[in-house]
Design a protein around this motif. Structure first.
Motif, PDB file in Angstrom:
ATOM      1  N   ARG A  93       0.839  -1.194   0.000  1.00 45.28           N
ATOM      2  CA  ARG A  93       0.000   0.000   0.000  1.00 45.28           C
ATOM      3  C   ARG A  93       0.882   1.255   0.000  1.00 45.28           C
ATOM      4  O   ARG A  93       1.947   1.280   0.611  1.00 45.28           O
ATOM      5  CB  ARG A  93      -0.920   0.011   1.229  1.00 45.28           C
ATOM      6  N   VAL A  94       0.412   2.291  -0.697  1.00 46.16           N
ATOM      7  CA  VAL A  94       1.137   3.568  -0.748  1.00 46.16           C
ATOM      8  C   VAL A  94       0.668   4.419   0.428  1.00 46.16           C
ATOM      9  O   VAL A  94      -0.491   4.832   0.492  1.00 46.16           O
ATOM     10  CB  VAL A  94       0.878   4.300  -2.079  1.00 46.16           C
ATOM     11  N   ILE A  95       1.568   4.651   1.369  1.00 51.67           N
ATOM     12  CA  ILE A  95       1.224   5.337   2.625  1.00 51.67           C
ATOM     13  C   ILE A  95       2.157   6.520   2.824  1.00 51.67           C
ATOM     14  O   ILE A  95       3.356   6.434   2.572  1.00 51.67           O
ATOM     15  CB  ILE A  95       1.329   4.372   3.828  1.00 51.67           C
ATOM     16  N   TRP A  96       1.581   7.627   3.283  1.00 48.86           N
ATOM     17  CA  TRP A  96       2.367   8.768   3.747  1.00 48.86           C
ATOM     18  C   TRP A  96       2.246   8.864   5.261  1.00 48.86           C
ATOM     19  O   TRP A  96       1.130   8.938   5.794  1.00 48.86           O
ATOM     20  CB  TRP A  96       1.848  10.081   3.152  1.00 48.86           C
ATOM     21  N   GLU A 157      -2.629   6.234  -1.038  1.00 49.42           N
ATOM     22  CA  GLU A 157      -3.858   5.536  -0.675  1.00 49.42           C
ATOM     23  C   GLU A 157      -4.248   5.863   0.767  1.00 49.42           C
ATOM     24  O   GLU A 157      -5.425   6.043   1.084  1.00 49.42           O
ATOM     25  CB  GLU A 157      -3.670   4.032  -0.827  1.00 49.42           C
ATOM     26  N   VAL A 158      -3.224   5.951   1.632  1.00 45.22           N
ATOM     27  CA  VAL A 158      -3.451   6.156   3.067  1.00 45.22           C
ATOM     28  C   VAL A 158      -2.560   7.277   3.576  1.00 45.22           C
ATOM     29  O   VAL A 158      -1.375   7.344   3.221  1.00 45.22           O
ATOM     30  CB  VAL A 158      -3.161   4.873   3.874  1.00 45.22           C
ATOM     31  N   ILE A 159      -3.112   8.143   4.391  1.00 43.93           N
ATOM     32  CA  ILE A 159      -2.320   9.134   5.121  1.00 43.93           C
ATOM     33  C   ILE A 159      -2.401   8.802   6.610  1.00 43.93           C
ATOM     34  O   ILE A 159      -3.492   8.600   7.155  1.00 43.93           O
ATOM     35  CB  ILE A 159      -2.813  10.566   4.862  1.00 43.93           C
ATOM     36  N   TYR A 160      -1.224   8.726   7.232  1.00 44.03           N
ATOM     37  CA  TYR A 160      -1.124   8.489   8.667  1.00 44.03           C
ATOM     38  C   TYR A 160      -0.705   9.795   9.336  1.00 44.03           C
ATOM     39  O   TYR A 160       0.262  10.433   8.916  1.00 44.03           O
ATOM     40  CB  TYR A 160      -0.091   7.389   8.942  1.00 44.03           C
ATOM     41  N   LEU A 199      -7.914  14.419   4.397  1.00 47.12           N
ATOM     42  CA  LEU A 199      -9.128  13.775   3.886  1.00 47.12           C
ATOM     43  C   LEU A 199      -9.377  14.110   2.417  1.00 47.12           C
ATOM     44  O   LEU A 199     -10.050  13.358   1.709  1.00 47.12           O
ATOM     45  CB  LEU A 199     -10.331  14.189   4.738  1.00 47.12           C
ATOM     46  N   LYS A 200      -8.850  15.229   1.952  1.00 46.76           N
ATOM     47  CA  LYS A 200      -8.998  15.608   0.545  1.00 46.76           C
ATOM     48  C   LYS A 200      -7.860  15.065  -0.323  1.00 46.76           C
ATOM     49  O   LYS A 200      -7.936  15.140  -1.555  1.00 46.76           O
ATOM     50  CB  LYS A 200      -9.033  17.135   0.426  1.00 46.76           C
ATOM     51  N   GLU A 204      -7.988   6.578  -0.121  1.00 45.91           N
ATOM     52  CA  GLU A 204      -8.774   5.524   0.515  1.00 45.91           C
ATOM     53  C   GLU A 204      -9.128   5.805   1.979  1.00 45.91           C
ATOM     54  O   GLU A 204     -10.264   5.608   2.392  1.00 45.91           O
ATOM     55  CB  GLU A 204      -8.041   4.184   0.431  1.00 45.91           C
ATOM     56  N   ARG A 205      -8.150   6.237   2.769  1.00 46.65           N
ATOM     57  CA  ARG A 205      -8.414   6.433   4.191  1.00 46.65           C
ATOM     58  C   ARG A 205      -7.351   7.310   4.826  1.00 46.65           C
ATOM     59  O   ARG A 205      -6.235   7.454   4.305  1.00 46.65           O
ATOM     60  CB  ARG A 205      -8.491   5.101   4.942  1.00 46.65           C
ATOM     61  N   VAL A 206      -7.721   7.885   5.971  1.00 51.66           N
ATOM     62  CA  VAL A 206      -6.796   8.640   6.819  1.00 51.66           C
ATOM     63  C   VAL A 206      -6.843   8.022   8.206  1.00 51.66           C
ATOM     64  O   VAL A 206      -7.928   7.730   8.724  1.00 51.66           O
ATOM     65  CB  VAL A 206      -7.170  10.139   6.889  1.00 51.66           C
ATOM     66  N   VAL A 207      -5.681   7.822   8.793  1.00 48.14           N
ATOM     67  CA  VAL A 207      -5.582   7.238  10.136  1.00 48.14           C
ATOM     68  C   VAL A 207      -4.922   8.249  11.058  1.00 48.14           C
ATOM     69  O   VAL A 207      -3.843   8.773  10.749  1.00 48.14           O
ATOM     70  CB  VAL A 207      -4.772   5.922  10.110  1.00 48.14           C
TER      71      VAL A 207
END
Length: 238
Positions: A93-96, A157-160, A199-200, A204-207
């Motif tokens: 997954r592509v995560i920041w 896909e996901v921001i942490y 969120l913008k 896919e999602r923000v954690v």
């Protein structure tokens, strides 16, 4: 920044000295620095931060990675992996990680398996992280700056997001490393605005990482994943 061992500085630190618009490093002779100062110094091949009140801090990724390697993680049971939807199979997954901080969560996310980019906007902390990665390379990409202001061709896909925890009213003092870190970084007064940007931006999602007793930054997360002392609020993007 102390000029001690300046001839032995690693290349990234020498380069940072000349990037005044980014780091604004001021180099002072060692004899001018004292216990009443806060400064960075390079000694015995390690970059460290000297806090007047709290002492010394540096980051050691090798010990952290050895710890993770000793654990028998089951991704289906780990709150952070579940929140990020890391399942350990197929394409990463592509995560920041938009708040790298001490790098501990980035190390764990990388260990779980992700195509990870981590951002740190505090220059002193960024340099400490760069030095930790120099001494023990880990499979994630580190960038300096606020993720909101940096241009990228691919959205994650996901921001942490791990904003600085609010101070507890009654508790034992946090460990020294975190006290020094908070002294350097300060608070995150823009957490609500940052979350709205995330969120913008994520596809896919923000954690969002929170203390167990803290209110969500934004009401009604899609789900929350609870650990021993931490809660991960997940906001699904529809």
């Amino acid at each position: 920044m102390s000029d001690e061992n300046a001839s032995l500085w690693p290349d990234f630190l020498k380069s940072a000295l000349h990037e005044n618009e980014r780091f604004s490093l001021v180099v002072e002779p060692e004899r001018k620095l004292c216990d009443l100062c806060d400064y960075l110094y390079y000694r015995e091949e390690i970059l460290s931060f000297h806090s007047n009140e709290l002492g010394e801090m540096s980051f050691d990724f090798e010990e952290l990675m050895k710890y993770h390697q000793r654990q028998n993680y089951a991704l289906s049971k780990e709150p952070l992996a579940k929140a990020l939807a890391i399942k350990g199979s197929g394409e990463k997954r592509v995560i920041w990680d938009t708040t790298c901080g001490t790098g501990k969560d980035s190390l764990l996310i990388s260990f779980f398996g992700a195509k990870l980019t981590s951002f740190e906007r505090n220059p002193a902390v960024f340099l400490l992280l760069k030095d930790a990665l120099r001494r023990f390379p880990v499979d994630f990409h580190l960038e300096f700056g606020d993720a909101r202001t940096l241009s990228h061709s691919v959205r994650p896909e996901v921001i942490y997001y791990d904003p600085m925890y609010p101070a507890k009213k009654k508790s034992a003092l946090a460990r020294k490393e975190m006290r020094i870190f908070k002294e350097i970084v300060g608070d995150d007064p823009d957490s609500k605005e940052f979350l709205e940007w995330a969120l913008k931006t994520a596809t896919e999602r923000v954690v969002v990482k929170r203390p167990l007793e803290a209110d969500p930054i934004k009401e009604k997360p899609t789900a929350s994943y609870v650990g021993k002392s931490t809660r991960y609020d997940m906001y699904k993007i529809f």
